[in-house]
Design a protein around this motif. Structure first.
Motif, PDB file in Angstrom:
ATOM      1  N   VAL A 130       0.865  -1.185   0.000  1.00  0.00           N
ATOM      2  CA  VAL A 130       0.000   0.000   0.000  1.00  0.00           C
ATOM      3  C   VAL A 130       0.899   1.231   0.000  1.00  0.00           C
ATOM      4  N   PHE A 131       1.169   1.773  -1.187  1.00  0.00           N
ATOM      5  CA  PHE A 131       2.101   2.880  -1.348  1.00  0.00           C
ATOM      6  C   PHE A 131       1.347   4.218  -1.403  1.00  0.00           C
ATOM      7  N   SER A 132       1.758   5.167  -0.589  1.00  0.00           N
ATOM      8  CA  SER A 132       1.195   6.526  -0.631  1.00  0.00           C
ATOM      9  C   SER A 132      -0.321   6.505  -0.782  1.00  0.00           C
ATOM     10  N   PRO A 133      -1.015   5.801   0.087  1.00  0.00           N
ATOM     11  CA  PRO A 133      -2.454   5.559  -0.114  1.00  0.00           C
ATOM     12  C   PRO A 133      -3.305   6.822  -0.006  1.00  0.00           C
ATOM     13  N   ALA A 134      -4.263   6.935  -0.913  1.00  0.00           N
ATOM     14  CA  ALA A 134      -5.180   8.085  -0.925  1.00  0.00           C
ATOM     15  C   ALA A 134      -6.334   7.842   0.049  1.00  0.00           C
ATOM     16  N   PHE A 135      -5.992   7.570   1.302  1.00  0.00           N
ATOM     17  CA  PHE A 135      -7.025   7.305   2.305  1.00  0.00           C
ATOM     18  C   PHE A 135      -7.920   8.519   2.522  1.00  0.00           C
ATOM     19  N   TRP A 136      -7.371   9.704   2.306  1.00  0.00           N
ATOM     20  CA  TRP A 136      -8.101  10.925   2.639  1.00  0.00           C
ATOM     21  C   TRP A 136      -9.398  11.091   1.848  1.00  0.00           C
ATOM     22  N   VAL A 137      -9.498  10.479   0.661  1.00  0.00           N
ATOM     23  CA  VAL A 137     -10.705  10.692  -0.140  1.00  0.00           C
ATOM     24  C   VAL A 137     -11.921   9.976   0.450  1.00  0.00           C
ATOM     25  N   VAL A 138     -11.667   8.891   1.208  1.00  0.00           N
ATOM     26  CA  VAL A 138     -12.771   8.112   1.793  1.00  0.00           C
ATOM     27  C   VAL A 138     -12.435   7.725   3.242  1.00  0.00           C
ATOM     28  N   LYS A 139     -11.769   8.597   3.936  1.00  0.00           N
ATOM     29  CA  LYS A 139     -11.232   8.253   5.252  1.00  0.00           C
ATOM     30  C   LYS A 139     -12.304   7.782   6.229  1.00  0.00           C
ATOM     31  N   GLN A 140     -13.404   8.479   6.318  1.00  0.00           N
ATOM     32  CA  GLN A 140     -14.437   8.132   7.293  1.00  0.00           C
ATOM     33  C   GLN A 140     -15.032   6.748   7.050  1.00  0.00           C
ATOM     34  N   PRO A 141     -15.524   6.441   5.834  1.00  0.00           N
ATOM     35  CA  PRO A 141     -16.078   5.094   5.633  1.00  0.00           C
ATOM     36  C   PRO A 141     -15.014   4.000   5.689  1.00  0.00           C
ATOM     37  N   LEU A 142     -13.786   4.318   5.288  1.00  0.00           N
ATOM     38  CA  LEU A 142     -12.718   3.320   5.338  1.00  0.00           C
ATOM     39  C   LEU A 142     -12.401   2.944   6.779  1.00  0.00           C
ATOM     40  N   VAL A 143     -12.233   3.941   7.629  1.00  0.00           N
ATOM     41  CA  VAL A 143     -11.928   3.680   9.044  1.00  0.00           C
ATOM     42  C   VAL A 143     -13.073   2.903   9.690  1.00  0.00           C
ATOM     43  N   ALA A 144     -14.312   3.284   9.371  1.00  0.00           N
ATOM     44  CA  ALA A 144     -15.468   2.582   9.929  1.00  0.00           C
ATOM     45  C   ALA A 144     -15.474   1.116   9.492  1.00  0.00           C
ATOM     46  N   ALA A 145     -15.142   0.873   8.227  1.00  0.00           N
ATOM     47  CA  ALA A 145     -15.119  -0.497   7.717  1.00  0.00           C
ATOM     48  C   ALA A 145     -14.000  -1.305   8.364  1.00  0.00           C
ATOM     49  N   LEU A 146     -12.851  -0.681   8.546  1.00  0.00           N
ATOM     50  CA  LEU A 146     -11.734  -1.387   9.178  1.00  0.00           C
ATOM     51  C   LEU A 146     -12.029  -1.710  10.638  1.00  0.00           C
ATOM     52  N   GLU A 147     -12.723  -0.810  11.311  1.00  0.00           N
ATOM     53  CA  GLU A 147     -13.114  -1.075  12.702  1.00  0.00           C
ATOM     54  C   GLU A 147     -14.006  -2.312  12.775  1.00  0.00           C
ATOM     55  N   LYS A 148     -14.853  -2.456  11.766  1.00  0.00           N
ATOM     56  CA  LYS A 148     -15.823  -3.551  11.765  1.00  0.00           C
ATOM     57  C   LYS A 148     -15.251  -4.838  11.183  1.00  0.00           C
TER      58      LYS A 148
ATOM     59  N   ASP B  87      -2.608  10.096   8.229  1.00  0.00           N
ATOM     60  CA  ASP B  87      -3.706   9.218   7.805  1.00  0.00           C
ATOM     61  C   ASP B  87      -3.236   7.768   7.728  1.00  0.00           C
ATOM     62  N   MET B  88      -2.042   7.568   7.169  1.00  0.00           N
ATOM     63  CA  MET B  88      -1.533   6.210   7.043  1.00  0.00           C
ATOM     64  C   MET B  88      -1.226   5.613   8.416  1.00  0.00           C
ATOM     65  N   LEU B  89      -0.657   6.416   9.299  1.00  0.00           N
ATOM     66  CA  LEU B  89      -0.362   5.927  10.647  1.00  0.00           C
ATOM     67  C   LEU B  89      -1.640   5.574  11.401  1.00  0.00           C
ATOM     68  N   GLN B  90      -2.693   6.348  11.182  1.00  0.00           N
ATOM     69  CA  GLN B  90      -3.969   6.032  11.827  1.00  0.00           C
ATOM     70  C   GLN B  90      -4.462   4.654  11.402  1.00  0.00           C
ATOM     71  N   VAL B  91      -4.376   4.373  10.088  1.00  0.00           N
ATOM     72  CA  VAL B  91      -4.801   3.079   9.580  1.00  0.00           C
ATOM     73  C   VAL B  91      -3.879   1.975  10.090  1.00  0.00           C
ATOM     74  N   SER B  92      -2.585   2.237  10.100  1.00  0.00           N
ATOM     75  CA  SER B  92      -1.622   1.255  10.593  1.00  0.00           C
ATOM     76  C   SER B  92      -1.897   0.883  12.044  1.00  0.00           C
ATOM     77  N   GLN B  93      -2.123   1.881  12.869  1.00  0.00           N
ATOM     78  CA  GLN B  93      -2.386   1.638  14.286  1.00  0.00           C
ATOM     79  C   GLN B  93      -3.725   0.945  14.497  1.00  0.00           C
ATOM     80  N   LEU B  94      -4.697   1.291  13.661  1.00  0.00           N
ATOM     81  CA  LEU B  94      -6.002   0.644  13.743  1.00  0.00           C
ATOM     82  C   LEU B  94      -5.864  -0.852  13.416  1.00  0.00           C
ATOM     83  N   LEU B  95      -5.126  -1.159  12.347  1.00  0.00           N
ATOM     84  CA  LEU B  95      -4.928  -2.552  11.973  1.00  0.00           C
ATOM     85  C   LEU B  95      -4.170  -3.316  13.044  1.00  0.00           C
ATOM     86  N   ASP B  96      -3.186  -2.676  13.642  1.00  0.00           N
ATOM     87  CA  ASP B  96      -2.453  -3.314  14.739  1.00  0.00           C
ATOM     88  C   ASP B  96      -3.385  -3.657  15.899  1.00  0.00           C
ATOM     89  N   ARG B  97      -4.364  -2.800  16.093  1.00  0.00           N
ATOM     90  CA  ARG B  97      -5.271  -2.980  17.231  1.00  0.00           C
ATOM     91  C   ARG B  97      -6.341  -4.032  16.969  1.00  0.00           C
TER      92      ARG B  97
END
Length: 287
Positions: A199-217, A241-251
């Motif tokens: 996952v290189f330079s991911p454009a998480f910012w365009v869909v950050k809210q639904p992506l984070v919600a989906a990863l939580e679930k 943004d990438m660190l947020q996703v990384s830490q979420l996945l770790d959790r």
């Protein structure tokens, strides 16, 4: 400032949408190695009812070996092997693989062209809107159909026509920017069907809210290793943004997450070209 950065990234991805026509107009000389060929100039994508050029790289020892090789699927195929079809330079994946072949295990690499003006839609799993006022643009998500195409159509074709591993754990996926976003989504959508993701330079910012919600679930279902990469010169939101996703996945998951931050790298093919050999070395540990 944040809106300016987002506008800059949008300008970049929109430029990528125009790359094919500009590259053809420039009449550049091909730089693809002898190991690369076009699998099909118009491979049918039934899930999207479109056709797309697909490239394939076969290891130098492919025809001398009886080995069943792992497969790495890459997006933005125009930019992977050949300067003649790239917009702003190629990743040089074929040159990297030719060089690494003597010291590392090899794999087959399949690169799928982006869809030009369909790129943002095909690489996004969620609808989103960019810009404001007269420049506002709504993007309808087609990422689910694109991920289904990779899993249900392209992978079986490659498996049936080339000597590759049939095991899901030997199927990998990677991409940059929007391609990074869809790569992460693909392993979440179909847990157990992919052996790992880049996952290189991911454009998480365009869909950050639904992506984070989906990863939580659904993130707990991701078990394959993931390589996250970003440069500190890509703007103030990219790394956080990438660190947020990384830490979420770790959790929430048991996936092994490797997070790489490069201080001097920006959002461009040159940066991803430099990172690819390091990513590939990491990848071979999961073959």
């Amino acid at each position: 400032m944040k809106q300016m950065i987002k506008t800059g990234l949008l300008f970049y991805v929109m430029l990528l949408c125009m790359e094919k026509g500009r590259a053809q107009a420039a009449h550049k000389e091909s730089t693809a190695s002898a190991q690369v060929r076009v699998l099909d100039t118009a491979f049918y994508m039934p899930q999207l009812q479109r056709h797309r050029r697909v490239w394939i790289y076969l290891p130098k020892n492919y025809y001398q070996s009886k080995e069943r090789f792992p497969v790495l699927y890459l997006h933005d195929g125009q930019n992977i092997f050949d300067a003649a079809t790239s917009f702003a330079g190629e990743w040089g994946v074929d040159e990297a693989m030719d060089s690494l072949g003597s010291s590392l295990p090899q794999c087959v690499i399949v690169a799928i062209d982006n869809g030009g003006d369909k790129r943002l839609s095909e690489y996004s799993p969620y609808d989103f809107t960019l810009g404001e006022g007269d420049k506002k643009m709504s993007v309808k998500a087609e990422g689910d159909a694109y991920a289904a195409f990779l899993l249900k159509t392209l992978r079986p074709y490659v498996r049936n026509h080339f000597r590759v591993s049939r095991r899901d754990k030997h199927q990998f996926i990677a991409g940059s920017s929007m391609g990074g976003l869809i790569s992460l989504y693909a392993v979440m959508r179909n847990p157990g069907k992919w052996g790992g993701a880049g996952v290189f330079s991911p454009a998480f910012w365009v869909v950050k809210q639904p992506l984070v919600a989906a990863l939580e679930k659904k993130g707990k279902s991701i078990r394959c290793p993931i390589y996250l990469h970003a440069g500190q010169q890509e703007g103030p939101e990219m790394v956080p943004d990438m660190l947020q996703v990384s830490q979420l996945l770790d959790r929430v998951s048991k996936a092994k997450i490797t997070t790489v931050i490069r201080a001097n790298e920006g959002h461009n093919e040159a940066a991803w070209r430099r990172e690819f050999p390091l990513f590939y070395q990491w990848l071979t540990h999961h073959f």
